[in-house]
Design an enzyme around this catalytic site. Sequence first.
Site, PDB file in Angstrom:
ATOM      1  CB  SER A 190      -0.959   0.008   1.196  1.00 59.91           C
ATOM      2  OG  SER A 190      -0.264  -0.209   2.403  1.00 59.91           O
ATOM      3  CG  HIS A 213      -0.784  -5.253   2.098  1.00 65.18           C
ATOM      4  ND1 HIS A 213      -0.111  -5.124   3.284  1.00 65.18           N
ATOM      5  CD2 HIS A 213      -0.756  -4.009   1.534  1.00 65.18           C
ATOM      6  CE1 HIS A 213       0.288  -3.867   3.433  1.00 65.18           C
ATOM      7  NE2 HIS A 213      -0.098  -3.169   2.389  1.00 65.18           N
ATOM      8  CG  HIS A 216       6.708  -9.249   8.966  1.00 64.21           C
ATOM      9  ND1 HIS A 216       7.582  -8.396   8.341  1.00 64.21           N
ATOM     10  CD2 HIS A 216       5.547  -8.581   9.105  1.00 64.21           C
ATOM     11  CE1 HIS A 216       6.964  -7.254   8.128  1.00 64.21           C
ATOM     12  NE2 HIS A 216       5.730  -7.331   8.568  1.00 64.21           N
TER      13      HIS A 216
HETATM   14  N1  AMX Z   1       2.472 -20.568   7.955  1.00 60.09           N
HETATM   15  C1  AMX Z   1       2.978 -21.515   7.145  1.00 60.09           C
HETATM   16  N2  AMX Z   1       4.024 -21.326   6.322  1.00 60.09           N
HETATM   17  C2  AMX Z   1       4.611 -20.125   6.364  1.00 60.09           C
HETATM   18  C3  AMX Z   1       4.160 -19.089   7.203  1.00 60.09           C
HETATM   19  C4  AMX Z   1       3.033 -19.342   8.025  1.00 60.09           C
HETATM   20  N3  AMX Z   1       2.499 -18.412   8.816  1.00 60.09           N
HETATM   21  N4  AMX Z   1       4.930 -18.009   7.012  1.00 60.09           N
HETATM   22  C5  AMX Z   1       5.844 -18.348   6.071  1.00 60.09           C
HETATM   23  N5  AMX Z   1       5.644 -19.633   5.678  1.00 60.09           N
HETATM   24  C6  AMX Z   1       6.323 -20.352   4.616  1.00 60.09           C
HETATM   25  C7  AMX Z   1       6.115 -19.611   3.306  1.00 60.09           C
HETATM   26  O1  AMX Z   1       4.858 -19.944   2.734  1.00 60.09           O
HETATM   27  C8  AMX Z   1       7.289 -20.067   2.486  1.00 60.09           C
HETATM   28  O2  AMX Z   1       7.009 -21.366   2.022  1.00 60.09           O
HETATM   29  P1  AMX Z   1       7.477 -21.828   0.544  1.00 60.09           P
HETATM   30  O3  AMX Z   1       8.956 -21.795   0.597  1.00 60.09           O
HETATM   31  O4  AMX Z   1       6.883 -23.185   0.417  1.00 60.09           O
HETATM   32  O5  AMX Z   1       6.904 -20.819  -0.409  1.00 60.09           O
HETATM   33  C9  AMX Z   1       8.387 -20.189   3.553  1.00 60.09           C
HETATM   34  O6  AMX Z   1       7.714 -20.294   4.816  1.00 60.09           O
HETATM   35  C10 AMX Z   1       9.311 -18.983   3.589  1.00 60.09           C
HETATM   36  O7  AMX Z   1       8.538 -17.815   3.727  1.00 60.09           O
HETATM   37  P2  AMX Z   1       9.141 -16.516   4.449  1.00 60.09           P
HETATM   38  O8  AMX Z   1      10.301 -16.023   3.634  1.00 60.09           O
HETATM   39  O9  AMX Z   1       9.377 -16.772   5.881  1.00 60.09           O
HETATM   40  O10 AMX Z   1       7.932 -15.513   4.362  1.00 60.09           O
HETATM   41  P3  AMX Z   1       7.580 -14.507   3.175  1.00 60.09           P
HETATM   42  O11 AMX Z   1       8.430 -13.303   3.369  1.00 60.09           O
HETATM   43  O12 AMX Z   1       7.639 -15.182   1.858  1.00 60.09           O
HETATM   44  O13 AMX Z   1       6.069 -14.180   3.445  1.00 60.09           O
HETATM   45  C11 AMX Z   1       4.194 -13.707   4.817  1.00 60.09           C
HETATM   46  C12 AMX Z   1       5.670 -13.393   4.553  1.00 60.09           C
HETATM   47  C13 AMX Z   1       3.702 -12.759   5.932  1.00 60.09           C
HETATM   48  C14 AMX Z   1       3.351 -13.451   3.552  1.00 60.09           C
HETATM   49  C15 AMX Z   1       4.104 -15.191   5.277  1.00 60.09           C
HETATM   50  O14 AMX Z   1       4.808 -15.349   6.486  1.00 60.09           O
HETATM   51  C16 AMX Z   1       2.680 -15.665   5.419  1.00 60.09           C
HETATM   52  O15 AMX Z   1       2.079 -16.111   4.442  1.00 60.09           O
HETATM   53  N6  AMX Z   1       2.094 -15.580   6.654  1.00 60.09           N
HETATM   54  C17 AMX Z   1       0.709 -15.907   6.860  1.00 60.09           C
HETATM   55  C18 AMX Z   1      -0.213 -14.812   6.299  1.00 60.09           C
HETATM   56  C19 AMX Z   1      -0.077 -13.539   7.100  1.00 60.09           C
HETATM   57  O16 AMX Z   1       0.007 -13.545   8.311  1.00 60.09           O
HETATM   58  N7  AMX Z   1      -0.059 -12.374   6.422  1.00 60.09           N
HETATM   59  C20 AMX Z   1       0.012 -11.062   7.110  1.00 60.09           C
HETATM   60  C21 AMX Z   1       1.146 -10.213   6.615  1.00 60.09           C
HETATM   61  C22 AMX Z   1       1.212  -8.881   7.337  1.00 60.09           C
HETATM   62  C23 AMX Z   1       0.474  -7.791   6.573  1.00 60.09           C
HETATM   63  O17 AMX Z   1       0.919  -7.318   5.550  1.00 60.09           O
HETATM   64  N8  AMX Z   1      -0.674  -7.404   7.014  1.00 60.09           N
END
Ligand code: AMX
Length: 433
Positions: free
Chosen positions: A241, A271, A317
């Site tokens: 955003s 997001h 995150h």
């Molecule tokens: N549950 C399960 N798996 C997770 C996870 C979670 N909460 N967080 C990360 N992972 C996994 C990823 O899916 C990724 O798997 P892959 O290699 O198979 O694709 C692996 O761990 C590595 O990911 P990362 O580098 O630690 O995270 P990222 O920077 O790619 O993504 C985020 C960050 C927040 C999108 C991710 O942690 C996630 O999907 N969390 C759950 C959704 C969430 O809480 N979103 C809110 C974000 C905050 C916001 O903007 N409001």
Amino acid sequence: MMLHDKISAQLPGWRERVKNLVKDNGEKVIDQVNIGQVYGGMRDIKSMVSDISYVDPGTGIKFRGYSIPEVLDKLPKPDGAEIPFVGGLFHLLMIGEIPTTADAQEVEVEWAKRSTVPGYVYSMLRTMPKDTHPMVLLSQAVLALENGSKYAKAYHDGIKKDLYWESTLEDAMDLIAKLPVIAAFIYQLKYRDGKEPKYNPKLDFGANFSHMLGVKDEKGYAELSRLYFILHSDHEAGNVSAHTTHLVGSALSDPYFAFSAGLNGLAGPLHGLANQECLDWLISVRDQFGGVPSREELYKYAWDTLNGGKVIPGYGHAVLRVTDPRFTAQLEFAKKRFPDDVLIRLAELVYDVVPVVLKEQGKAKNPAPNVDAISGALQYYYGVCDFDFYTVIFGVGRVLGVMANLVWSRALGQPIERPKSLTTAMMEESAKK
Ligand code: AMX
């Protein structure tokens, strides 16, 4: 306007500082980019500027150098309240200094003066189909206000580039002032009786939001609204955003165009939409076990979620590598006021169990909770249970940070954003070298 005068006083120093930095060190390398990053959403590439906030991977967000606990402690508060004025936070973001109570109130008074929403915006929203997503309504309403842009008029009148920021600030103040009213109207239209809300100049920004939504515990929800808007205001420049608002603004599109675009990014499930998914997950646990499960039951449920190929919402995150201090602030808020609430007890247990599960799985770089792990549960407690509305509330907070950034981008004459793209063949070629 006080904010205008304070920025005006700071501006010559800032312009000199940036000019010298670029003149003397423009060629200095601060980062390198690899193919993984080019294909990986530009992750971590240091290529943007924001002096408004910075996310330290080890400690979390700092607003103008102040941590969340410092912000909540030092900013002035309305009489009898524990959570600060949103107007004070905006002063901090814009000016870089903790305001006096009078300064914070002055910002609040400015917003009250500018809070009237033109009737045609309500009429337009009323014509939309009933099943329109509230974020669509919010983004449309912001765009509909564009015909009142003071920046667009000044630009059209051929104003000097050095002065662009002044009308941008005017637009920013107008937009911020109207946003909670529009959000409250969307709430009334979608989930209540559709009446048009009225801003009460005797109440602050957060208290007005509470009043206009018409929740039962108006005082309690006013405190939560102030907390929520402060915590969600800014998270440095690269999130979707903030980045979108900056990018669109860099084309010298006015703040209404820029923020409407930013809201469309906020609406995405990775997001702003994540908060409702988090609450969904908490409620699914509550319903499955008829309340708060045992540690062992929750441990198994979390593994079942992962084994089902899903993420555990609210955890992980992109930048942070510790518990998000915005999560901690909300948990403390809830524990102080309603510690026995089922969803809060559940959120606490999840905080205990899920990081263990994610560590065992070994994928997430940060197994700790982010801001969204609990924010929906707090809204739910006060009776704001319409999940689709949560991202709208996020948008009302986010406008504060992105507008502070936009005003300063214009003040410092930041140019149009134009990164370079490559073809896959080019990268394959350079990989061979
Ligand atoms: N549950 C399960 N798996 C997770 C996870 C979670 N909460 N967080 C990360 N992972 C996994 C990823 O899916 C990724 O798997 P892959 O290699 O198979 O694709 C692996 O761990 C590595 O990911 P990362 O580098 O630690 O995270 P990222 O920077 O790619 O993504 C985020 C960050 C927040 C999108 C991710 O942690 C996630 O999907 N969390 C759950 C959704 C969430 O809480 N979103 C809110 C974000 C905050 C916001 O903007 N409001």
